[in-house]
Design an enzyme around this catalytic site. Structure first.
Site, PDB file in Angstrom:
ATOM      1  N   LYS A   1      21.955  -6.299   9.168  1.00 20.45           N
ATOM      2  CA  LYS A   1      21.476  -6.599   7.326  1.00 20.45           C
ATOM      3  C   LYS A   1      19.708  -6.153   7.318  1.00 20.45           C
ATOM      4  O   LYS A   1      19.438  -5.625   6.335  1.00 20.45           O
ATOM      5  CB  LYS A   1      21.239  -7.953   8.221  1.00 20.45           C
ATOM      6  CG  LYS A   1      21.479  -8.757   7.180  1.00 20.45           C
ATOM      7  CD  LYS A   1      22.264  -8.745   5.656  1.00 20.45           C
ATOM      8  CE  LYS A   1      22.808 -10.186   6.339  1.00 20.45           C
ATOM      9  NZ  LYS A   1      24.113 -10.139   5.213  1.00 20.45           N
TER      10      LYS A   1
ATOM     11  N   GLU B   1       0.948  -1.233  -0.386  1.00 27.73           N
ATOM     12  CA  GLU B   1       0.293  -0.334  -0.092  1.00 27.73           C
ATOM     13  C   GLU B   1       0.923   1.326   0.167  1.00 27.73           C
ATOM     14  O   GLU B   1       0.361   1.952  -0.324  1.00 27.73           O
ATOM     15  CB  GLU B   1      -0.736   0.123   1.450  1.00 27.73           C
ATOM     16  CG  GLU B   1      -0.204   0.197   2.828  1.00 27.73           C
ATOM     17  CD  GLU B   1      -1.422  -0.428   3.734  1.00 27.73           C
ATOM     18  OE1 GLU B   1      -2.616  -0.619   3.482  1.00 27.73           O
ATOM     19  OE2 GLU B   1      -0.919  -0.337   4.714  1.00 27.73           O
TER      20      GLU B   1
ATOM     21  N   HIS C   1     -11.464  19.330  24.363  1.00 30.36           N
ATOM     22  CA  HIS C   1     -10.694  17.926  24.320  1.00 30.36           C
ATOM     23  C   HIS C   1      -9.201  19.810  24.711  1.00 30.36           C
ATOM     24  O   HIS C   1      -8.405  19.657  23.827  1.00 30.36           O
ATOM     25  CB  HIS C   1      -9.775  17.878  23.074  1.00 30.36           C
ATOM     26  CG  HIS C   1     -11.523  16.624  23.260  1.00 30.36           C
ATOM     27  ND1 HIS C   1     -10.672  14.913  24.138  1.00 30.36           N
ATOM     28  CD2 HIS C   1     -12.149  16.630  22.774  1.00 30.36           C
ATOM     29  CE1 HIS C   1     -11.378  14.024  23.732  1.00 30.36           C
ATOM     30  NE2 HIS C   1     -12.835  14.983  23.089  1.00 30.36           N
TER      31      HIS C   1
ATOM     32  N   LYS D   1      30.033   0.667   8.350  1.00 33.04           N
ATOM     33  CA  LYS D   1      29.705  -0.261   7.602  1.00 33.04           C
ATOM     34  C   LYS D   1      28.275  -0.324   7.396  1.00 33.04           C
ATOM     35  O   LYS D   1      28.122  -0.474   5.840  1.00 33.04           O
ATOM     36  CB  LYS D   1      29.528  -2.102   8.800  1.00 33.04           C
ATOM     37  CG  LYS D   1      29.158  -3.128   8.257  1.00 33.04           C
ATOM     38  CD  LYS D   1      29.247  -4.206   8.495  1.00 33.04           C
ATOM     39  CE  LYS D   1      27.882  -5.321   8.253  1.00 33.04           C
ATOM     40  NZ  LYS D   1      28.355  -5.878   9.518  1.00 33.04           N
TER      41      LYS D   1
ATOM     42  N   GLU E   1      -6.682  18.944  25.716  1.00 33.56           N
ATOM     43  CA  GLU E   1      -5.212  18.524  25.772  1.00 33.56           C
ATOM     44  C   GLU E   1      -4.566  18.344  24.365  1.00 33.56           C
ATOM     45  O   GLU E   1      -3.651  18.564  23.774  1.00 33.56           O
ATOM     46  CB  GLU E   1      -5.463  16.743  25.519  1.00 33.56           C
ATOM     47  CG  GLU E   1      -5.909  16.170  25.378  1.00 33.56           C
ATOM     48  CD  GLU E   1      -7.514  15.550  25.455  1.00 33.56           C
ATOM     49  OE1 GLU E   1      -8.034  16.891  25.879  1.00 33.56           O
ATOM     50  OE2 GLU E   1      -8.221  14.708  24.899  1.00 33.56           O
TER      51      GLU E   1
ATOM     52  N   CYS F   1     -13.882  15.668  27.893  1.00 30.97           N
ATOM     53  CA  CYS F   1     -15.817  15.300  26.916  1.00 30.97           C
ATOM     54  C   CYS F   1     -15.844  14.648  27.572  1.00 30.97           C
ATOM     55  O   CYS F   1     -17.107  14.592  28.339  1.00 30.97           O
ATOM     56  CB  CYS F   1     -14.490  15.014  26.032  1.00 30.97           C
ATOM     57  SG  CYS F   1     -15.863  15.074  24.347  1.00 30.97           S
TER      58      CYS F   1
ATOM     59  N   THR G   1      18.956  -3.531   7.584  1.00 31.89           N
ATOM     60  CA  THR G   1      19.181  -2.002   7.741  1.00 31.89           C
ATOM     61  C   THR G   1      19.105  -2.254   6.135  1.00 31.89           C
ATOM     62  O   THR G   1      18.884  -1.363   5.199  1.00 31.89           O
ATOM     63  CB  THR G   1      20.002  -1.253   8.462  1.00 31.89           C
ATOM     64  OG1 THR G   1      19.617  -1.422   9.826  1.00 31.89           O
ATOM     65  CG2 THR G   1      20.462   0.109   7.428  1.00 31.89           C
TER      66      THR G   1
HETATM   67  N1  GLN Z   1     -19.134   9.769  23.220  1.00 34.63           N
HETATM   68  C1  GLN Z   1     -18.859  11.480  23.686  1.00 34.63           C
HETATM   69  C2  GLN Z   1     -20.045  12.229  23.150  1.00 34.63           C
HETATM   70  O1  GLN Z   1     -20.174  11.574  21.669  1.00 34.63           O
HETATM   71  C3  GLN Z   1     -17.494  11.967  24.121  1.00 34.63           C
HETATM   72  C4  GLN Z   1     -17.130  12.006  23.303  1.00 34.63           C
HETATM   73  C5  GLN Z   1     -15.415  12.294  23.902  1.00 34.63           C
HETATM   74  O2  GLN Z   1     -15.241  12.277  24.775  1.00 34.63           O
HETATM   75  N2  GLN Z   1     -14.297  12.395  22.385  1.00 34.63           N
HETATM   76  O3  GLN Z   1     -20.090  13.502  22.989  1.00 34.63           O
END
Ligand code: GLN
Length: 531
Positions: A190, A151, A508, A224, A510, A382, A192
């Site tokens: 090898k 692929e 989120h 090498k 993060e 979330c 590599t």
């Molecule tokens: N499942 C939940 C929603 O769809 C939270 C999603 C999540 O944690 N990213 O709202």
């Protein structure tokens, strides 16, 4: 300066850390004063990884413009402190979809549509898009998968052609593995050699090799490899195991990788390599003596990559607070009212993970009940935030059967409910509420103390939301919405001001935390956990 293109391929086995090597190289070029971005081309047929289970490829990362992408984009953003977009991650599925859409429109004027040239042209076109914006000096392109995979072939062929067309403005780096055979007490080159041979058969002679190894390799071994693979000795680098991924840029800089690359591409080195901030961060990490212990409650405990961005955000915040992070994974299917105390009592703080579906959900409620009743420092992200709301409804508001309609479509108290615009969607791919949206932060709230501003923009990935019909009832009972989307009224942040630090975000945070700029909510969470 003309945009330079660097391609990174991988050989022998997967999971060698191509993303970390690409990010580290990007960091070095950036630290020399160049404008850099990194993109990833994934050879699978899914249009994007949004429909993939975390068991397949780990976390799904979300860009500000709402694209669900490979987790390596998280590394690119965290290392380089840049913003990536949908142009930074392309899959085979998307390439084919573009070509097939054009075929249906009649754009090919009666021609037979083929892998070469039509698919490879579409790949090349996408590989050059970011370069054409004029915003970057270097575009690093990571090719997913391993050389030799069926692929990957159209990608390798596209790189071969671009190499020919771009000349000195293009360079190929190949990352391979040098295993140590314990019984023979020897490292083996090898694999590599074979992997480079495969690449050569496909028309690419790599300019630079990065040898992934557990132990540092001797000069002899590198000589090498150089000789057998037609690569200059000074272009053979090693990437040996280091305690933290954030040490990789320094390890490669110590071997002079940035210098070799600039020289090979005919770029005069402008300025010296400035890694001062980066090294400060590493130094904080190494010299931290005290520990902060965080429990991450989720259902993918056996798979740390599933929560990659959360792990890294916690580590960044802990490092800025000069603490070692002791991250404990707590399986949400194994925690209940009986053992919650045992599992949580030694935690300085807990984070309830995002997720989808019923599995492990009752454990999240048990953890939250214990944490709330014992005034623990608690962060819900979330689904974690949605669980905070449900647990509060059940045990404080007295709505015993409260739930999210995701888990129970017939709950009498749908405190978390499907968003209006999601109700009639039938297609699963790319149809969640995705990307960065504004959030107005209530002055005086915990969130405001963390962000120190009235407006933030954070990234989302969800279909369900806090049901505003219950808002008054929650606020009367001590859980407030301290962050609201100014356009829709959607609750973005909930918190319980009477508790020490009990906060959940529908978004989120993060996805928006880098080594240079840790996310303020994670900073505040860790700070609270330290006390
Ligand atoms: N499942 C939940 C929603 O769809 C939270 C999603 C999540 O944690 N990213 O709202």
């Amino acid at each position: 300066m003309k945009t330079k293109y660097i391609f990174v391929t991988g050989g022998v086995v997967s999971s060698l850390g191509k993303g970390i090597v690409a990010s580290s190289l990007g960091k070095l070029l950036q630290a020399r004063g160049y404008r850099v971005t990194i993109q990833k081309f994934d050879p699978y047929i899914n249009i994007d990884p949004g429909t993939l289970n975390p068991y397949e490829h780990g976390e799904c990362y979300v860009t500000v413009d709402g694209r669900e992408t490979d987790l390596d984009l998280g590394h690119y953003e965290r290392f380089l402190n840049i913003t990536t977009t949908k142009a930074n991650n392309i899959t085979t599925g998307r390439i084919y979809q573009n070509v097939i859409d054009r075929e249906r429109r009649g754009d090919f004027l009666g021609k037979t549509v083929q892998v070469v040239p039509h698919i490879t042209d579409e790949i090349k076109h996408n590989m050059l898009i970011l370069g054409k914006t004029g915003e970057y000096d270097f575009i690093i392109t990571e090719i997913g998968g391993t050389v030799g995979d069926i692929e990957s072939l159209p990608y390798i062929e596209s790189v071969r052609q671009l190499r020919w067309e771009l000349g000195k403005n293009c360079l190929c780096i190949h990352l391979t593995y040098v295993p140590y055979i314990a019984a023979a007490k020897e490292v083996k080159t090898k694999p590599t050699q074979h992997s480079v041979k495969t690449l050569q058969e496909q028309g690419i002679q790599p300019n630079i090799l990065v040898l992934r190894t557990e132990k540092p390799l001797s000069e002899n071994i590198c000589h090498k490899v150089a000789l057998f693979c037609n690569v200059d000795f000074d272009s053979v680098f090693q990437s040996y195991d280091v305690p933290s991924i954030y040490e990789v840029p320094v390890a490669l800089a110590n071997q002079g990788m940035d210098k070799v690359i600039l020289q090979k591409m005919g770029v005069p080195a402008k300025g010296r390599l400035d890694l001062r901030l980066w090294k400060n961060f590493l130094n904080n990490m190494k010299t931290a003596k005290k520990t902060v212990t965080i429990g991450l409650v989720g259902k993918y405990v056996e798979l740390p990559d599933a929560y990659k961005s959360i792990n890294e955000s916690l580590l960044q915040a802990a490092t800025y607070h000069h603490r070692k992070l002791n991250l404990q994974f707590i399986h949400s299917e194994k925690i209940n009212d009986e053992n919650a105390e045992e599992l949580l009592k030694n935690m300085d703080g807990i984070l309830i993970a995002p997720g989808f579906g019923q599995r492990g959900i009752e454990g999240k409620f048990a953890a939250l009940k214990y944490a709330r009743e014992h005034n623990m420092v608690t962060f819900g992200v979330c689904l974690g935030m949605q669980c905070m709301v449900i647990e509060y409804a059940r045990n404080v508001l007295g709505l015993a059967e409260a739930n999210s309609t995701e888990m129970d479509a017939n709950t009498p108290y749908p405190v978390i409910d499907i968003m209006e615009e999601q109700k009639h969607l039938t297609m699963m791919g790319g149809s969640m509420r995705l990307g960065a949206y504004a959030c107005a932060v209530e002055e005086g709230s915990l969130a405001f103390k963390a962000y120190k501003t009235h407006f933030v923009k954070e990234r989302h990935r969800h279909r369900y939301e806090f049901n505003n019909e219950y808002k008054q009832q929650f606020e009367d009972n001590g859980m407030v919405c301290s962050g609201i989307n100014p356009d829709t009224g959607l609750a973005e942040i909930v918190e319980v001001p009477a508790l020490r630090w009990y906060l959940g975000t529908q978004y989120h945070p993060e996805y928006n935390s880098t080594v240079a700029k840790p996310n303020p909510l994670f900073m505040s969470f860790i700070e609270a956990a330290m006390n």
